[in-house]
Design a protein around this motif. Structure first.
Motif, PDB file in Angstrom:
ATOM      1  N   PHE A  15     -10.305   2.853   6.219  1.00 44.38           N
ATOM      2  CA  PHE A  15      -9.644   1.962   5.081  1.00 44.38           C
ATOM      3  C   PHE A  15      -9.191   3.456   4.020  1.00 44.38           C
ATOM      4  N   ASP A  16      -8.056   2.804   2.838  1.00 39.72           N
ATOM      5  CA  ASP A  16      -7.417   3.821   2.255  1.00 39.72           C
ATOM      6  C   ASP A  16      -9.060   3.550   0.584  1.00 39.72           C
ATOM      7  N   VAL A  17      -8.915   4.304  -0.479  1.00 38.68           N
ATOM      8  CA  VAL A  17      -9.554   3.529  -0.981  1.00 38.68           C
ATOM      9  C   VAL A  17      -8.912   3.397  -2.352  1.00 38.68           C
ATOM     10  N   ASP A  18      -8.534   4.136  -3.305  1.00 37.95           N
ATOM     11  CA  ASP A  18      -7.868   3.694  -4.879  1.00 37.95           C
ATOM     12  C   ASP A  18      -6.729   2.615  -4.667  1.00 37.95           C
ATOM     13  N   GLY A  19      -6.756   1.370  -5.154  1.00 39.68           N
ATOM     14  CA  GLY A  19      -6.181   0.318  -4.839  1.00 39.68           C
ATOM     15  C   GLY A  19      -6.729  -0.834  -4.205  1.00 39.68           C
ATOM     16  N   THR A  20      -7.563  -0.494  -2.973  1.00 36.41           N
ATOM     17  CA  THR A  20      -7.480  -0.787  -2.203  1.00 36.41           C
ATOM     18  C   THR A  20      -9.538  -1.241  -1.399  1.00 36.41           C
ATOM     19  N   LEU A  21      -9.969  -0.449  -1.696  1.00 37.84           N
ATOM     20  CA  LEU A  21     -11.320  -1.034  -2.165  1.00 37.84           C
ATOM     21  C   LEU A  21     -11.369  -1.367  -3.432  1.00 37.84           C
ATOM     22  N   PHE A  43      -6.384  -0.411   6.205  1.00 35.44           N
ATOM     23  CA  PHE A  43      -6.195  -0.808   4.941  1.00 35.44           C
ATOM     24  C   PHE A  43      -6.009  -0.481   4.034  1.00 35.44           C
ATOM     25  N   GLU A  44      -4.974  -0.985   3.275  1.00 38.29           N
ATOM     26  CA  GLU A  44      -3.825  -0.125   2.481  1.00 38.29           C
ATOM     27  C   GLU A  44      -3.672  -1.011   1.461  1.00 38.29           C
ATOM     28  N   ASP A  45      -3.142  -0.472  -0.017  1.00 39.66           N
ATOM     29  CA  ASP A  45      -2.476  -0.865  -1.086  1.00 39.66           C
ATOM     30  C   ASP A  45      -1.320  -0.862  -1.299  1.00 39.66           C
ATOM     31  N   SER A  46      -0.353   0.296  -1.362  1.00 38.69           N
ATOM     32  CA  SER A  46       0.672   0.623  -1.528  1.00 38.69           C
ATOM     33  C   SER A  46       1.463   0.809   0.214  1.00 38.69           C
ATOM     34  N   ALA A  47       3.218   1.262  -1.032  1.00 39.30           N
ATOM     35  CA  ALA A  47       4.347   1.413   0.971  1.00 39.30           C
ATOM     36  C   ALA A  47       4.133   2.891   0.840  1.00 39.30           C
TER      37      ALA A  47
HETATM   38 MG    MG Z   1      -3.834   2.945  -2.684  1.00 37.06          MG
END
Ligand code: MG
Ligand code: XBP
Length: 263
Positions: free
Chosen positions: A8-14, A183-187
């Motif tokens: 997992f990514d943290v910022d924006g994802t968790l 798991f990510e939230d950004s490009a």
């Molecule tokens: Mg992130």
């Protein structure tokens, strides 16, 4: 077949840490330091292209405060490090106040992976302290210990979009990237994970909606809950409404078939 690890990514994802925590914490640090700077939503969105809080402050100074000299003859490096420590203290206070919550489906998927014995890991650009505090505050004091490995920004030579954090996780777990899910939230995060050879589920966050997520195995509004299914933004979820180990297995099999087809 179970995945070898969920990373997992943290910022924006968790959690929506940028929207609910980091931006406010930067502004609180600027006030505390007597600086007349405010990062509004639009400016912060622009500055997020620079990964890492210290790097972000430096980018802001060179782009928006070109003539700035640190007070009292302090070196720029010392000044930025001090300001960033102040920012992280404000971030910790916001976490303690419960300002930052996990995104939908995160706790459920982590619980399912733990119950099935699937190793969990973190690959992030933020600091280990921020990660541990977020996990402890949202999942309980033992939660940091649930992760087989936590690789943070300053522990590797280059931050995302470089693949270093993911490569370090894979090396520490001795895992095959094709059998793990990131798991990510950004490009930028997607690029980092793909460069490390990982399939990626993207859950866009407040600041990353509208980015280009080409190359993701699946793009969904969030990880979803049985009572609150996700929206599919790109890719094929096979009719599922939430990300669980069954959907991850099907996505990994689909990615493996796609790799075979181009051989
Ligand atoms: Mg992130
Ligand atoms: C997150 C970051 C971090 C956070 C703040 O990127 O770039 O810099 O904004 O954390 P990602 P620090 O989600 O891709 O890991 O101030 O501790 O750097």
């Amino acid at each position: 077949m179970l995945p070898q690890a969920l990373i997992f990514d943290v910022d924006g994802t968790l959690a929506e840490t940028e929207r609910d925590g980091h931006r406010m914490a930067f502004n609180a640090a600027f006030r505390e330091a007597g600086l007349g700077w405010t990062w509004d939503e639009a400016l912060y969105g622009e500055l997020l292209a620079v990964a890492g809080g210290k790097e972000r402050i430096r980018a802001f100074l060179s782009r928006h405060q070109p003539g700035f000299d640190p007070p009292g003859g302090e070196s720029l490096e010392t000044f930025v490090a001090r300001l960033h420590r102040m920012k992280n203290a404000h971030f910790a206070r916001l976490l303690e106040q419960g300002a930052v919550n996990l995104r939908p489906g995160v706790a459920r998927l982590i619980g399912e992976a733990r119950a099935a014995g699937v190793p969990l890991a973190i690959a992030t650009t933020t600091s280990p302290e921020n990660v541990e505090r977020l996990l402890a505050r949202t999942l309980g004091p033992e939660a940091p210990g649930w992760f087989a490995c936590i690789v943070a920004g300053d522990m590797v030579p280059a931050k995302k979009p470089a693949p270093d954090a993911y490569l370090r996780v894979l090396a520490e777990l001795d895992a095959d990237p094709g059998r793990c899910m990131a798991f990510e939230d950004s490009a930028q995060g997607l690029k980092a994970a793909r460069t490390a050879g990982l399939p990626v589920v993207v859950t866009p966050s407040h600041y990353t909606r509208g980015e280009d997520f080409t190359g993701a195995a699946l793009v969904v509004s969030d990880l979803g809950e049985p009572a609150r299914p996700f929206r599919v933004l790109a890719g094929d979820a096979g009719g599922a409404g939430w990300v669980d180990l069954g959907l991850i297995r099907r996505l990994l099999e689909g990615q493996a078939r796609a790799r075979e087809a181009v051989r």
